[in-house]
Design an enzyme around this catalytic site. Structure first.
Site, short mmCIF file in Angstrom:
data_model
loop_
_atom_site.label_atom_id
_atom_site.label_comp_id
_atom_site.label_asym_id
_atom_site.label_seq_id
_atom_site.Cartn_x
_atom_site.Cartn_y
_atom_site.Cartn_z
N ARG A 42 31.56 34.92 4.24
CA ARG A 42 31.95 36.09 3.43
C ARG A 42 31.00 36.32 2.26
O ARG A 42 30.85 37.46 1.80
CB ARG A 42 33.39 35.91 2.93
CG ARG A 42 34.02 37.18 2.31
CD ARG A 42 35.47 36.96 1.97
NE ARG A 42 36.15 38.18 1.55
CZ ARG A 42 36.64 38.40 0.33
NH1 ARG A 42 36.53 37.45 -0.60
NH2 ARG A 42 37.25 39.53 0.04
N ILE A 68 35.83 45.30 -0.97
CA ILE A 68 36.08 44.47 0.19
C ILE A 68 37.51 43.97 0.05
O ILE A 68 37.91 43.45 -1.00
CB ILE A 68 35.07 43.30 0.28
CG1 ILE A 68 35.38 42.41 1.48
CG2 ILE A 68 35.01 42.50 -1.00
CD1 ILE A 68 34.31 41.33 1.72
N SER A 69 38.31 44.18 1.07
CA SER A 69 39.74 43.92 0.97
C SER A 69 40.05 42.43 0.81
O SER A 69 39.23 41.56 1.12
CB SER A 69 40.47 44.45 2.22
OG SER A 69 40.37 45.85 2.31
N GLN A 70 41.24 42.16 0.34
CA GLN A 70 41.75 40.79 0.23
C GLN A 70 41.73 40.13 1.61
O GLN A 70 42.18 40.72 2.59
CB GLN A 70 43.17 40.83 -0.32
CG GLN A 70 43.86 39.49 -0.42
CD GLN A 70 45.33 39.64 -0.76
OE1 GLN A 70 45.85 40.75 -0.88
NE2 GLN A 70 46.02 38.53 -0.92
N PRO A 71 41.21 38.91 1.73
CA PRO A 71 41.18 38.25 3.03
C PRO A 71 42.53 38.17 3.73
O PRO A 71 42.59 38.32 4.96
CB PRO A 71 40.63 36.85 2.70
CG PRO A 71 39.75 37.09 1.52
CD PRO A 71 40.46 38.14 0.72
#
Length: 223
Positions: A42, A68-71
């Site tokens: 990431r 970038i979205s939360q995993p």
């Protein structure tokens, strides 16, 4: 598809392992999704200024005012898609390319549409650097889908829409699943829409917060 050795030999393996453990503690159970998180670097998909935070379970800023979205949200979206490795998947909103990379490990083929050319170029470069293969990225209006490669077994939308874009519903195969945040610009619910022989079934999941889906069949088109 992913090249051999991706995620191996760098100094971030321990951070990825901790992120996987955190996602498991928060309820992610799909082993293929967890394995993808354990492999994909990431840190290659975030700006240098926040690289030290790459393996936090949090959204992070990227270029062009996007995130970038939360995993956990990405892992949950992939889990809800119920992929077995053979599916053809459409992603609406390439963004950083990280979710594209995850999808490439758990699906048969990935077609990703990004409306912002800068993001598409940077995502393609990050995918190449990470050794990801089998993911196609196009600049365009994601609310229109990518019709030449339809139908899709799953469609994942990485931005919030007031309603499901009709072209995406049209491009979903029977039995296919559309994963999309639905709501207004402030409050949304992650929603699963499954196409059946009779029509569409809808199941609402957790509260989420995404950037708005802009396009002909998104917020801009509904204004």
């Amino acid at each position: 598809m992913v090249a051999r050795g991706v995620g191996q030999g760098d100094s971030y393996g321990g951070y990825r392992a901790r992120l996987v453990a955190e996602l498991q503690a928060k309820g992610i159970r799909d082993l293929a999704v967890l394995q993808a998180v354990a492999q994909v670097p990431r840190h290659l998909f975030v700006p240098d200024s926040v690289r030290h935070r790459a393996y936090e379970d949090s959204a992070l800023p990227i270029a062009a005012g996007q995130t970038i979205s939360q995993p956990w949200v990405q892992a949950r979206s992939l889990e809800l898609a119920r992929l077995n490795g053979r599916e053809k998947v459409l992603e609406v909103g390439t963004g950083s390319g990280y979710q594209t990379a995850l999808l490439s490990l758990v699906a048969g083929g990935v077609f990703s549409v990004e409306r912002i050319a800068q993001l598409a170029l940077e995502a393609r470069a990050a995918l190449d650097l990470a050794g990801i293969r089998g993911a196609s990225v196009m600049v365009g209006d994601g609310t229109l889908g990518w019709r030449p490669y339809a139908p899709y077994d799953a469609i994942l939308v990485s931005a919030a829409s007031p309603q499901p874009p009709q072209p995406l519903l049209d491009q979903l195969s029977e039995g296919g699943r559309l994963i999309i945040p639905l709501g207004d610009r402030e409050v949304q619910r992650l929603t699963v829409i499954r196409r059946t022989a009779e029509g569409f079934e809808r199941e609402t999941q957790s509260d989420v917060r995404f950037v708005p889906l802009i396009g002909q069949f998104g917020f801009e088109g509904s204004a």
